[in-house]
Design an enzyme around this catalytic site. Sequence first.
Site: not given
Length: 326
Positions: A129, A131, A291, A186
């Site tokens: 993705s 994010s 995100s 992250k």
Amino acid sequence: MKAMSALTGLLYAALIAYLGGWYTGYWNGNFSLLLLILTTVTLGYWVAERFHFQPARRRAAARLTEADTQRRASLAAQGIDRVDGDVEGARQEVLRQPWWLDWTAGLFPVILIVFLLRSFLFEPFKIPSGSMVPTLLIGDLILVNKFHYGVRLPVINKKIISNHDVQRGDVVVFRYPQNPSIDYIKRAVGLPGDEIRYSNQRLYVNGKEIETQSLGDFFDEDPNSMRFRPRFTEKLGPVEHEILVDPAPREAIRKIYDFPYSDQCTYTLDGVTCKVPAGHYFMMGDNRDNSQDSRYWGFVPDENIVGRAFVVWMNFGNIKRVGSIR
């Protein structure tokens, strides 16, 4: 032998069914558990081959050779020197490893190496993705250092040897707290004891605003975006990295799940303020307005940490992406 062949066939059928259901989305697979099972099963076959089946085949081949030798000696005693038949071909057939051992015991060393490397050293991931744009793009193939934060037991992820602590600014792979079978990636923004505030698209750590500098526009190639967006540098601890901030008006940040220690977070129209509890971390994506992260679903406990992402080793759509991760 027929029973072992049938059993091995059933095991392979179960493996194919499991992988097929995983691939088609009928269930979430657990690759760590699968590797552990494959390592254990092939080890059992390898031990059986080493200490039972292989010695049995060698004894049978020796008996075959001995019988042929006795037959030739008996015929020679009768004056027959020329004897038809070549026992060597039959001997090699007796010694030949059956398919069900070749595809189990024969694979054990390879599976064991993969299991050890993936469990304790490095694990590959593919970024699914946007994010973490612009740091990581969709399709980036990355490596994660699994021993940087300590040695953990496979499957249960129990830390048995400590190493480095998670540092502010690290890009971390972890098991998603709401569904530990899914891995997320992250950036660590908040450490245990930190107060994190994200207000009006600005980040504050322990009351101090994290300064940013404009780098101009970045073309976001995410199919859901496909537009230019403002790009900035941000420094968290010793790590200077890039982030994206969307200038368009955004909906108010709100929690989407009840999560442990949610009473440590206060949500307002401007943003969210959280006090990071002991043994937990506050994670955010570099693509700040695209995100879902700790602002929405809470803190990441230390036992969910998988490792530190440190390099993009390939992106088949853009070879220039290869390099270290900041």
